[in-house]
Scaffold this active site. Structure first.
Site, PDB file in Angstrom:
ATOM      1  CE  LYS A  66      21.362 -30.341  -2.876  1.00 29.88           C
ATOM      2  NZ  LYS A  66      19.982 -30.769  -3.186  1.00 29.88           N
ATOM      3  CG  ASP A  99      16.905 -26.195  -0.917  1.00 32.54           C
ATOM      4  OD1 ASP A  99      16.817 -24.989  -1.240  1.00 32.54           O
ATOM      5  OD2 ASP A  99      16.541 -27.127  -1.649  1.00 32.54           O
ATOM      6  CE  LYS A 134      13.497 -27.329  -0.574  1.00 37.17           C
ATOM      7  NZ  LYS A 134      13.171 -28.321  -1.611  1.00 37.17           N
ATOM      8  NE  ARG A 144      18.453 -29.654 -10.774  1.00 41.70           N
ATOM      9  CZ  ARG A 144      17.239 -30.109 -11.081  1.00 41.70           C
ATOM     10  NH1 ARG A 144      16.796 -30.034 -12.327  1.00 41.70           N
ATOM     11  NH2 ARG A 144      16.460 -30.645 -10.155  1.00 41.70           N
TER      12      ARG A 144
END
EC number: 3.4.11.1
Length: 494
Positions: A260, A265, A272, A346
């Site tokens: 990954k 992120d 977040k 994912r």
């Protein structure tokens, strides 16, 4: 830097093992003669400690041609393990570094027992010398000079060539792990997907590997809608990176690593909180692990075929970013309902796994800082694992035991598959809920591995540490670099 000799020949420092036994070992007894019995007195007075990881410094005061001895406590022989040795030597090398020692030796045979031979000790010593003395690469204007260990001698009665080979392998493992650490510690404005691709290309060219770096237009042609969805909000172009190592004459039995490579992120529109966002520069820890393993493979040239695939982008918020409720089409043709844009890793890995299969991978191991759920389940010391093939998992498990990077298998039941397949609008959904979150993420990836033997490694808890430890400072650990490389080195062995 590493050399092998049969006898001590004048050093700033020598490392000696000290076990918790009734009698001193023959090696310590021999030294005690030169010290005229003073070591025995120090042991009796407990000024030389045999406790695990205790470091006791003794100045020779001219009694030998060595300036100082560093006695390393290892506890009882019956509880002596490679993990004990790694931790103790890590602390010893950090002590030498603090003392600015440049010329050191290790009395290798003093560490040998029925459990660990000289080759094991040599490998671990060279590996840990690099790991234990690693320092964060900072961007501070006031940089302190670093004193390096320039000469390290292994003193042993064993075959010099075999010991030198073990030292070399250990050194390569340690250095490559540190390379991965440095990547993970880099700030996201420096390490973009483009820079990560450039690093991978330099690595491939250095070791004469084939490589491919797919640009956005090529990904569109191949239908990589999952990775492209994650990239939708970014001004940084995505990269699908592939390194191809051919260790056999015939292209078969290909081991595929998928890492990954989310360089930052934010969570996207499933944003977040501040405390959850700081540190997300490390969300490409899986990519770093894969690249570190490929560095070892490039150096040691095992007779295996290996592919490394890294889907890379950042995940940010903008007017063009993908949204919850979007339905996207992956490279495999499977459609995915996006329920959580913070479950982006994912999605990127789904296309990475499919691409690795397209390039010929017969076995798959993906590595990712994938879920907070795995930290809740297993903590910060153990990597979570999932699989569709127990035989492949056993090989990964054995490699992890050899490198002291523990993993623990999590299940995939039919009801887990039903949860990721539960969508009114698509074949799959990317986030069925918080319950069993680590299992849900791995089960989702299994939908893309399909029948190809596959192991998933979730390093969200093990990729970084908050505090300094025996094998390095706070920050990136380089988790799974050595395990992946050892898997390749041992692959297929009975």
């Amino acid at each position: 830097m590493f050399q092998v000799q049969k006898e001590l020949a004048g050093h700033e420092a020598v490392i000696v093992a000290l076990f918790e036994e009734e009698k001193m070992s023959s090696f310590v007894q021999e030294l005690d003669k030169a010290f005229e019995g003073q070591l025995q007195v120090l042991l009796e007075e407990k000024e030389l400690s045999t406790k695990k990881k205790a470091i006791s410094k003794v100045h020779s005061l001219g009694k030998t041609n060595v300036k100082r001895y560093y006695f390393v406590g290892l506890g009882k022989k019956e509880s002596y393990t490679t993990e004990t040795l790694r931790a103790a030597l890590g602390k010893a090398f950090k002590t030498l570094q603090a003392a600015k020692v440049q010329d050191a030796a290790i009395l290798l045979d003093s560490f040998v027992t029925e459990k660990l031979d000289a080759i094991d000790v040599a490998h671990i010593a060279a590996e840990v010398q690099g790991l234990g003395t690693y320092e964060l690469q900072t961007y501070k204007s006031d940089k302190k000079d670093r004193v390096e260990l320039e000469k390290f001698m292994a003193i042993t009665s064993e075959d010099a060539q075999e010991i030198e080979a073990a030292l070399t392998v250990g050194y390569v493992h340690g250095r490559a792990t540190n390379s991965a650490r440095t990547l993970v510690n880099m700030p996201p404005n420096v390490l973009t997907a483009t820079k990560l691709a450039e690093y991978a290309v330099e690595l491939a060219e250095k070791y004469d590997m084939d490589y491919k770096v797919l640009e956005k237009e090529e990904m569109e042609d191949l239908g990589m809608g999952a990775l492209l969805a994650v990239n939708q909000g970014s001004v940084e172009p995505p990269k699908m990176i592939a390194l191809i190592y051919k260790g056999k004459e015939e292209w078969k039995d290909v081991i595929g690593f998928v890492g990954k490579g989310i360089t930052y992120d934010t969570g996207g529109y499933s944003l977040k909180p501040r405390e959850g966002m700081v540190g997300m520069k490390g969300d490409m820890g899986g990519a770093a692990a894969v690249l570190g393993a490929m560095e070892i493979i490039g150096e040691l040239r095992p007779e295996q075929n290996v592919i490394a695939v890294i889907p890379s982008t950042d995940n940010v918020v903008s007017g063009t970013a993908f949204k919850p409720d979007d339905v996207i089409t992956s490279m495999s043709g499977k459609t995915i309902e996006v329920l959580n844009t913070d479950a982006e890793g994912r999605l990127a890995l789904a296309d990475g796994i499919t691409y690795a299969k397209k390039l010929g991978a017969n076995y798959l191991v993906d590595v990712a800082t994938l879920t907070g759920g795995v930290i809740v389940a297993l903590g910060n010391y153990t990597t979570g694992a999932m699989t569709n093939n127990e035989e492949l998992f056993e090989q990964v498990l054995e490699a992890s035991m050899e490198t002291d990077e523990p993993i623990w298998q999590l299940p995939i039941f039919d009801r887990d598959k039903e949860r990721v397949r539960n969508s009114k609008f698509a074949d799959l959904n990317n986030s069925p809920g918080r319950e069993g979150h680590a299992v849900m993420a791995g089960t989702f990836l299994g939908e893309f591995a399909e029948d190809t033997p596959w192991v998933h490694l979730d390093i969200a808890g093990t990729s970084e540490t908050k505090g300094a430890h025996d094998l390095g400072p706070a920050g990136a650990t380089g988790a799974m670099v050595r395990t992946l490389a050892t898997l390749v080195e041992r692959f297929g062995e009975e």
